[in-house]
Scaffold this motif. Structure first.
Motif, short mmCIF file in Angstrom:
data_model
loop_
_atom_site.label_atom_id
_atom_site.label_comp_id
_atom_site.label_asym_id
_atom_site.label_seq_id
_atom_site.Cartn_x
_atom_site.Cartn_y
_atom_site.Cartn_z
N LEU A 37 -8.50 1.36 -6.30
CA LEU A 37 -8.52 2.81 -6.14
C LEU A 37 -7.10 3.36 -5.99
O LEU A 37 -6.76 4.40 -6.56
N ALA A 38 -6.26 2.64 -5.24
CA ALA A 38 -4.91 3.14 -4.97
C ALA A 38 -4.03 3.15 -6.22
O ALA A 38 -3.10 3.97 -6.31
N ILE A 46 -13.11 1.10 4.86
CA ILE A 46 -12.70 0.66 3.51
C ILE A 46 -13.16 1.68 2.48
O ILE A 46 -14.35 1.81 2.20
N SER A 47 -12.23 2.41 1.94
CA SER A 47 -12.48 3.34 0.85
C SER A 47 -11.09 3.64 0.27
O SER A 47 -10.19 2.84 0.44
N GLN A 48 -10.92 4.75 -0.41
CA GLN A 48 -9.58 5.10 -0.90
C GLN A 48 -8.60 5.05 0.29
O GLN A 48 -8.76 5.80 1.25
N PRO A 49 -7.59 4.17 0.23
CA PRO A 49 -6.76 3.90 1.41
C PRO A 49 -5.55 4.81 1.55
O PRO A 49 -4.41 4.38 1.43
N TRP A 50 -5.80 6.08 1.83
CA TRP A 50 -4.69 7.03 2.00
C TRP A 50 -3.90 6.75 3.27
O TRP A 50 -4.48 6.42 4.30
N LEU A 51 -2.61 6.99 3.22
CA LEU A 51 -1.78 7.01 4.42
C LEU A 51 -1.63 8.47 4.88
O LEU A 51 -2.49 8.96 5.60
N PHE A 54 -18.09 3.52 -7.62
CA PHE A 54 -16.92 4.12 -6.97
C PHE A 54 -16.00 3.07 -6.38
O PHE A 54 -14.79 3.08 -6.59
N MET A 55 -16.55 2.16 -5.59
CA MET A 55 -15.71 1.29 -4.76
C MET A 55 -15.23 0.06 -5.51
O MET A 55 -14.08 -0.32 -5.40
N ALA A 98 1.81 1.83 -3.41
CA ALA A 98 0.68 2.17 -4.28
C ALA A 98 0.17 3.59 -4.07
O ALA A 98 -0.39 4.19 -4.99
N THR A 99 0.36 4.16 -2.87
CA THR A 99 -0.10 5.53 -2.65
C THR A 99 0.90 6.55 -3.20
O THR A 99 0.53 7.69 -3.45
N LEU A 132 0.83 -1.21 0.00
CA LEU A 132 0.00 0.00 0.00
C LEU A 132 0.86 1.26 0.00
O LEU A 132 0.56 2.23 -0.69
N GLU A 165 -9.79 -1.69 -2.52
CA GLU A 165 -8.92 -0.57 -2.12
C GLU A 165 -7.73 -0.44 -3.08
O GLU A 165 -7.33 0.66 -3.45
N ALA A 225 -6.29 5.00 6.07
CA ALA A 225 -5.80 3.62 6.13
C ALA A 225 -5.02 3.33 7.41
O ALA A 225 -4.68 2.19 7.68
#
Lengths: 345, 345
Positions: free
Chosen positions: B19-20, B98-103, A240-241, A20-21, A17, B16, B91
């Motif tokens: 989206l990422a 659970i949605s866009q998993p931003w750090l 969206f999801m 990926a971000t 992750l 997730e 995140a």
């Protein structure tokens, strides 16, 4: 970029992750462009983005040290080139190699402007085997501290279309794309197009640096040229999801791009029944040898659930697989894209 | 953008990851810039990026329909503004929405140029409560088909610094940033800065659209202004896979940016012992009210393992938490950043 192996079904890890971000793919609706706009082209940075002042940047070449201003005075050439990460599609493999977790989107096609490398190599020493390229990005991978490095054979590095590029789509390189100068090797996966280039040197032995001898390998060999692939613009609109698509019934033009670093694409086939049957799409010629090619297919969509798929075949007979042979780093895999859609009346 | 809840410790899901790989944060080394270059600014697209031709694009306003050329003839204003996704940090929450998993990285600071909205609202009807903004991006969320919409109160929409923006950093908006025109509401989280703007209209009732009444909510209320945050440029160099940092012993300048949509930041504190003790950093003034502020702190690093942290306090007394209160959508959370580093001699 090496990989460890996740058990089948294991969730994506925090390590994946984090990558990926930071890094990002090209949203597939951007397949509509002949040339990918800035910020939509895929991007993988191994370590941190290094920041160089164009005025003080210097490139060490075998026989000289050169400034950006001097480089810009040399003959200028532009090539439109598809770049793809060698790990594209990795996250779909099972078991999943743990590294940058790409699905389908690690691609872009840009116009790169610079000067050919070959004349700057000077007289090639008789015992030279490889040309080694060193970037300014610095970090650790599997305990090995390194500046990012990759090599090409002398023959490959001497190709007339290999560039020292300082512009992307007519603008000075953005920091994240290798400013002020990067290598462009048309036809090869992204790991070879060394960004933030600082040094070019001959080696009298096969280069054994980390990114050649440990990472970016498939079946015991370094990764080289891009395998054929076609991708479609997902039709309709998404949730969206889940990103699941809804498509209106009726005539729908499916379209996208296709490319191969091995030979031009001569055939693109579309399946609307998850690979049971395939139908020929119209394929345009490459605008330039390594630029991606347009394809399209007219689909009469009737209400129901479908899995759309597309696969490419190049002039040398390489065809995208529907079932992907597995490899431990998840390199150079090019499974045919699958796009689940619901058609509504 | 709604969220379901993952069990503590559950791996990141394929939803997730999808989206990422599309959306992306700002690599934190880009905190060095006063203004974030194109392609490094964070980006969240709810559905697909819609593509409009600047020549044929029209904006429906309460009293008129206007073209881009007409909009460009109106008084031109620029504001440098920090934008942050309301879900930044999501995140890191446990259990994880659970949605866009931003750090930590869903942020950027750009200069937006356009024309003030207020004069274009015309005579505000006496019974108007909200101003509703509709974008061209279309999709499903939790079964609700929609064009993306958010609203502001009439008072907030009438602020002099609310812009219809058509340039970012002196260039026409890129497709992914809302071309040809988007809304800019300085101080508010990103969901309000409606991209690909198509319609602006008054509502005589509180707007109850999906993105206001279901998504983007915290503790029963719509999300509004950006909570204070400071972020540091991770010092030293990273490991590829874990992003763990190695720093050389000696004098190290820790630096970064800080912002709040509530009030200017007046204090930034740094901890080198994972929050046990805090030390004041130097904080620069905001170059403009909603542009981010520079901070720096001199650290004498001795060999060992550390967790660096930074937290901001604004002029209204809002301070970043070290332990984050949880909310079901993971909105507006601003836990102090933690950066594990190893200092070597």
């Amino acid at each position: 970029m090496t990989a460890r192996i996740a058990d089948l079904g294991e969730g994506i890890t925090l390590d994946e992750l984090r990558l990926a971000t930071r890094n990002h793919g090209m949203p597939l609706e951007a397949l509509r462009y002949d040339v990918t706009p800035a910020g939509l082209h895929y991007l993988l940075t191994h370590y941190d983005i290094p920041f160089a002042e164009p005025e003080t940047w210097r490139l060490e070449l075998p026989d000289q040290i050169i400034s950006l201003a001097q480089l810009r005075e040399l003959p200028q050439v532009s090539h439109t080139v598809t770049l793809e990460c060698a790990g594209n599609g990795r996250a779909r493999l099972a078991p999943r190699p743990i590294s940058q977790p790409w699905l389908d989107e690690a691609v872009g096609c840009a116009t790169w402007t610079g000067t050919p490398l070959a004349p700057l190599l000077g007289d090639v020493p008789g015992d030279a085997v490889d040309v080694v390229f060193t970037g300014a990005d610095h970090g650790l991978d599997r305990g090995v501290e390194q500046d990012y490095q990759r090599a090409l054979s002398v023959a490959e590095a001497s190709r007339r279309d290999v560039l020292l590029a300082y512009e992307m789509n007519g603008q000075p390189l953005l920091p994240q794309h290798g400013a002020p100068v990067r290598l462009i090797v048309p036809g090869w996966y992204g790991m070879t197009h060394v960004k933030w280039l600082r040094r070019v040197e001959f080696s009298t032995e096969l280069f054994r640096g980390f990114q050649q001898a440990v990472a970016y390998r498939i079946n015991g060999e370094p990764v080289t040229r891009i395998q054929p692939r076609a991708l479609m613009i997902p039709p309709g609109f998404p949730d969206f999801m889940t990103r699941h698509r809804t498509v209106e019934a009726g005539h729908t033009t499916l379209s996208g791009r296709t490319w191969s670093g091995l030979a031009p694409i001569i055939r693109v086939e579309v399946s609307t029944d998850d690979g049971l049957s395939w139908h020929d799409a119209k394929v345009g010629p490459p605008p330039e040898r390594y630029a991606w090619q347009h394809w399209e297919y007219e689909w009469v969509a009737k209400p129901g659930d479908y899995v759309l798929s597309v696969r490419a075949t190049d002039a040398d007979g390489h065809q995208q697989p529907v079932d992907q042979p597995w490899n431990s780093q998840g390199m150079a895999n090019n499974t045919a894209q699958r796009v689940p859609v619901t058609v509504r009346s």
